[in-house]
Structures are given as C-alpha cells and as structure tokens.
Design an enzyme around this catalytic site. Structure first.
Site, PDB file in Angstrom:
ATOM      1  N   GLY A 122      10.370   9.887 -11.608  1.00  0.00           N
ATOM      2  CA  GLY A 122      11.688  10.087 -10.851  1.00  0.00           C
ATOM      3  C   GLY A 122      12.651  10.694 -11.736  1.00  0.00           C
ATOM      4  O   GLY A 122      12.456  10.548 -12.903  1.00  0.00           O
ATOM      5  N   LEU A 123      13.560  11.408 -11.097  1.00  0.00           N
ATOM      6  CA  LEU A 123      14.711  12.094 -11.985  1.00  0.00           C
ATOM      7  C   LEU A 123      15.706  10.806 -11.901  1.00  0.00           C
ATOM      8  O   LEU A 123      16.338  10.541 -10.900  1.00  0.00           O
ATOM      9  CB  LEU A 123      15.182  13.207 -11.376  1.00  0.00           C
ATOM     10  CG  LEU A 123      16.326  13.826 -11.874  1.00  0.00           C
ATOM     11  CD1 LEU A 123      15.761  14.680 -13.207  1.00  0.00           C
ATOM     12  CD2 LEU A 123      17.106  14.964 -11.108  1.00  0.00           C
ATOM     13  N   GLY A 124      16.198  10.361 -12.878  1.00  0.00           N
ATOM     14  CA  GLY A 124      17.203   9.566 -13.082  1.00  0.00           C
ATOM     15  C   GLY A 124      18.756  10.571 -12.825  1.00  0.00           C
ATOM     16  O   GLY A 124      18.760  11.652 -13.455  1.00  0.00           O
ATOM     17  N   PRO A 174       6.355   7.468  -6.022  1.00  0.00           N
ATOM     18  CA  PRO A 174       6.028   8.519  -7.143  1.00  0.00           C
ATOM     19  C   PRO A 174       6.560   7.894  -8.532  1.00  0.00           C
ATOM     20  O   PRO A 174       7.331   7.292  -8.595  1.00  0.00           O
ATOM     21  CB  PRO A 174       6.866   9.829  -6.617  1.00  0.00           C
ATOM     22  CG  PRO A 174       7.093   9.388  -5.030  1.00  0.00           C
ATOM     23  CD  PRO A 174       7.149   7.920  -4.923  1.00  0.00           C
ATOM     24  N   ASP A 204      16.503   8.989  -8.292  1.00  0.00           N
ATOM     25  CA  ASP A 204      16.874   7.439  -8.380  1.00  0.00           C
ATOM     26  C   ASP A 204      18.370   7.673  -8.554  1.00  0.00           C
ATOM     27  O   ASP A 204      18.877   8.365  -9.515  1.00  0.00           O
ATOM     28  CB  ASP A 204      16.462   6.883  -9.921  1.00  0.00           C
ATOM     29  CG  ASP A 204      17.258   5.279  -9.899  1.00  0.00           C
ATOM     30  OD1 ASP A 204      16.385   4.542  -9.216  1.00  0.00           O
ATOM     31  OD2 ASP A 204      17.839   5.234 -10.668  1.00  0.00           O
ATOM     32  N   GLY A 220       0.794  -1.071   0.027  1.00  0.00           N
ATOM     33  CA  GLY A 220       0.042   0.033   0.229  1.00  0.00           C
ATOM     34  C   GLY A 220       0.798   1.228   0.092  1.00  0.00           C
ATOM     35  O   GLY A 220       0.120   2.578  -0.202  1.00  0.00           O
ATOM     36  N   LYS A 254      21.363   1.809  -4.849  1.00  0.00           N
ATOM     37  CA  LYS A 254      21.677   0.537  -5.115  1.00  0.00           C
ATOM     38  C   LYS A 254      22.810  -0.159  -4.720  1.00  0.00           C
ATOM     39  O   LYS A 254      23.927   0.557  -4.688  1.00  0.00           O
ATOM     40  CB  LYS A 254      21.653   0.492  -7.098  1.00  0.00           C
ATOM     41  CG  LYS A 254      20.440   1.054  -7.569  1.00  0.00           C
ATOM     42  CD  LYS A 254      20.251   0.925  -8.952  1.00  0.00           C
ATOM     43  CE  LYS A 254      19.243   1.894  -9.547  1.00  0.00           C
ATOM     44  NZ  LYS A 254      19.604   3.265  -9.794  1.00  0.00           N
ATOM     45  N   TYR A 259      27.026   5.369 -10.110  1.00  0.00           N
ATOM     46  CA  TYR A 259      26.981   6.733 -10.988  1.00  0.00           C
ATOM     47  C   TYR A 259      28.094   7.789 -10.589  1.00  0.00           C
ATOM     48  O   TYR A 259      28.228   8.910 -11.247  1.00  0.00           O
ATOM     49  CB  TYR A 259      25.543   7.474 -10.821  1.00  0.00           C
ATOM     50  CG  TYR A 259      24.631   6.437 -11.058  1.00  0.00           C
ATOM     51  CD1 TYR A 259      24.791   5.196 -11.831  1.00  0.00           C
ATOM     52  CD2 TYR A 259      23.044   6.591 -10.784  1.00  0.00           C
ATOM     53  CE1 TYR A 259      23.801   4.287 -12.182  1.00  0.00           C
ATOM     54  CE2 TYR A 259      22.227   5.710 -11.276  1.00  0.00           C
ATOM     55  CZ  TYR A 259      22.616   4.742 -11.732  1.00  0.00           C
ATOM     56  OH  TYR A 259      21.381   3.642 -12.036  1.00  0.00           O
ATOM     57  N   HIS A 314      21.837  -3.854  -7.635  1.00  0.00           N
ATOM     58  CA  HIS A 314      21.950  -3.342  -8.922  1.00  0.00           C
ATOM     59  C   HIS A 314      22.103  -4.172 -10.294  1.00  0.00           C
ATOM     60  O   HIS A 314      21.392  -3.848 -11.191  1.00  0.00           O
ATOM     61  CB  HIS A 314      23.220  -2.270  -9.113  1.00  0.00           C
ATOM     62  CG  HIS A 314      23.122  -1.224  -9.919  1.00  0.00           C
ATOM     63  ND1 HIS A 314      23.797  -0.084  -9.772  1.00  0.00           N
ATOM     64  CD2 HIS A 314      22.544  -1.173 -10.992  1.00  0.00           C
ATOM     65  CE1 HIS A 314      23.513   0.840 -10.780  1.00  0.00           C
ATOM     66  NE2 HIS A 314      22.792   0.147 -11.738  1.00  0.00           N
TER      67      HIS A 314
END
Ligand code: A2P
Length: 318
Positions: free
Chosen positions: A16-18, A13, A43, A9, A77, A48, A110
């Site tokens: 999302g912004l990568g 959202p 995200d 539940g 991740k 990264y 990941h």
C-alpha cells in the site's frame, strides 16, 4: 498485485502507499500516481493532516475509473482523542467525509493511548490532556469499533501499535479479534514474536516505516539513528539483485508475510516500490537480512510520555 488473506477470506493488497509525512501539497498527486501505477491500497490517518487531499485523489480516480471501489483498499485510523465510545463513529464518519468514501476497508485504533476529546487532532500538550487506560479501557473503544463494522462504515476493524497483551485483552473482553495490527516493522525490528502471534490468531501484520522513515521531523529522531536504506548488507543485496535498497526492504517484508506500506511522494519511487513485489530473495538472503535485527524502534512513542503523562514507554509497548 500480491494479496494477503484475512481471517474471513477477504484479500488485502500486500503493498500500500503510506501517506504519513506526505504534505497536503504533494499527497494528491502521489495517490493519483500510485493508483495509475497499479496500487490498490492507500494507508491514511486523520492525524497525518492530509486526508482531505487524499480524498481529492480517491474521488477523481474513482470517477475516472482508474480503479473500481471494490478493487481499492483504504485504511484509516481512530485518533487518540476519539476513544470514548460515543466519539468513535463520529470520527469515522468525519474521515469518510474527508476521504470522500461511503465506507472504509479497514479502520484501526491508531495507538493504545487515550486523550481528551478537546485535544481533537493534535497531540496532548500536558498531563491533564491524557486519559489513563484504566479510566477509558481499550475494550470499550473496541466495542464501539465493532458497532461501526456492524453498521457497515468499515469492512474490517483493527489496531495499530498494539502488543500481544493488548490484543489478547481485546479478544478476551469482546470475543472479537482485530483483522489487522499495523506496527513498525523492518530488518532492525523484525517483530518475529508478534508476527507469530498474529499468524496464530489470523491477524494480518502491516509493516509501517518499512524504509526507516528517515523523513520524520528531526526532533523525533535519535542523534545516533541507524540508516536502513544505507546499510552495507542491504546495499550489497540490492546490487546483487540489480534492485534498489528500498526494493530489498519491501521484498523482505513481503517474504516475511507482512502487508507493507512504504511512503513516497516521488513518482519514480512510487513505481519502484510497487515493482519490488516482482523480485525474489532466496531463503538464505532473507536469513541474512533477519540477522540485522536489533529490536530498534525508530518510532519510540516517547512523545506520549512527557509532562507527567500516565503513559510510559514500557506501558505503551507491553
Ligand atoms: P520520498 O517521499 O521523498 O520519496 P517509510 O515508508 O519507512 O516511512 O519511509 C519514507 C521515506 O523513504 C521518505 O523519506 C521517502 O522519501 C523515502 N523513500 C520512499 N521510497 C524510496 C525509494 N524507493 N528510495 C529511496 N527512498 C525512498
């Protein structure tokens, strides 16, 4: 904001912004701008190489009350070098430190690929850097992820780049299903069978590379790579709807029931991508876009299969 219902539940959202491929120099402003624009979902991943810079924006936005922590969704991740159960919580805590958070909303394995701890946050350089899954099974890593969730370090746990077989293996061995599977998904790779499985299991599917990820380094790109943003059908639909090609791709993904994480570092595109939630595509138009499917992966995972690696492209995706 549109939300996706998770198995318990909780609401995730749907846009999302990568931050994959966003430079350390630009990502802080991008995240700040996204949160000011109304994004509630960022995200991230340590590989990264920009989580510290994302963290600056999260900390500032929370301090300035641009967004409340309970309205914000942050995913990160577990990198391949940290699959050994004793390293999972350590890696998560390091990510929390960089993101300047007390807890994550989702922590994902990941890749279904394990490498030695000594690789740290870099790709394997030789075959001896890899650990075969037979020696470090995914369910052992998953059990450590379950412990992290129990300890309150993350609200949800999930996976990324996992097939139906590999998710089934986790569930059969631990009795605990991932909340989320994040995979490449766009009209050339619509992931219909995987999505159907995920829906049956109440696993949310997050679509990465929804715009075709054209900003990947040239060495990872096929010479004949097809463009998504310039596909004549997508452009035609965009014109019909007085929208951009990116918006059509994002709305198609939402209409399929995906969570979607377009990456941009440009303010006007960040705004445009979120505004895609407001457009509608008819079922006939969605069907026309579905027909572009050619099961084409931009991210083939072949970078894990070089130098005598125990991983093959086939074993990665099966
Ligand atoms: P930029 O970051 O310079 O805006 P994906 O999300 O599939 O990985 O794709 C990211 C790529 O798509 C980046 O090159 C990004 O460029 C570009 N992009 C993001 N949003 C848009 C948009 N609205 N229109 C055109 N290109 C976009």
């Amino acid at each position: 904001m549109q939300y996706t219902n998770l198995y318990n539940g909780d609401l995730m959202p749907s846009i999302g912004l990568g931050t994959w491929k966003s430079s350390q120099q630009t990502v802080t402003d991008a995240v700040n701008h996204a949160l000011q624009t109304g994004y509630q979902h960022i995200d991230c991943a340590p590989i990264y190489m920009n989580e510290k810079n994302v963290g600056h924006a999260l900390e500032a936005s929370l301090q300035k009350k641009v967004i409340r922590r309970d309205a914000l969704w942050v995913t990160s991740k577990l990198w391949n070098s940290f699959h050994a159960p004793e390293n999972v919580a350590k890696a998560l805590k390091e990510t929390l430190h960089y993101l300047r958070l007390d807890y994550l909303d989702a922590y994902l394995i990941h890749w279904p690929v394990a490498t030695k701890f000594s690789c740290h946050y870099r790709h394997a350089q030789s075959s001896s850097d890899y650990i075969p899954l037979a020696d470090l099974p995914l369910e052992d890593t998953w059990q450590a992820m379950i412990e992290c969730q129990k300890a309150g370090l993350t609200r949800h746990i999930g996976v990324s780049n996992f097939s139906i077989n590999k998710i089934t293996q986790l569930i059969n061995n631990t009795g605990i299903s991932p909340s989320i599977n994040q995979v490449e998904c766009h009209p050339y790779l619509n992931q219909n069978p995987l999505r159907q499985f995920c829906q049956q299991q109440q696993i949310a599917l997050t679509a990465y590379a929804p715009l075709g990820s054209a900003d990947r380094p040239q060495i990872f790109k096929a010479a004949d790579e097809p463009s998504l943003l310039e596909h004549p059908k997508i452009l035609e639909i965009a014109t019909q709807h007085q929208a951009t090609a990116a918006q059509v791709l994002i709305q198609w993904s939402l209409a399929k029931g995906n969570v979607v994480i377009p990456k941009s570092t440009h303010p006007e595109r960040i705004e445009q991508n979120l505004a895609a939630a407001a457009m509608t595509l008819s079922s006939d138009t969605i069907l026309q876009i579905d027909q572009l499917n050619i099961d084409y992966r931009f991210i083939k995972g072949d970078f894990f299969t070089i130098n005598g690696s125990p991983y093959t492209v086939e074993s990665l995706w099966c």
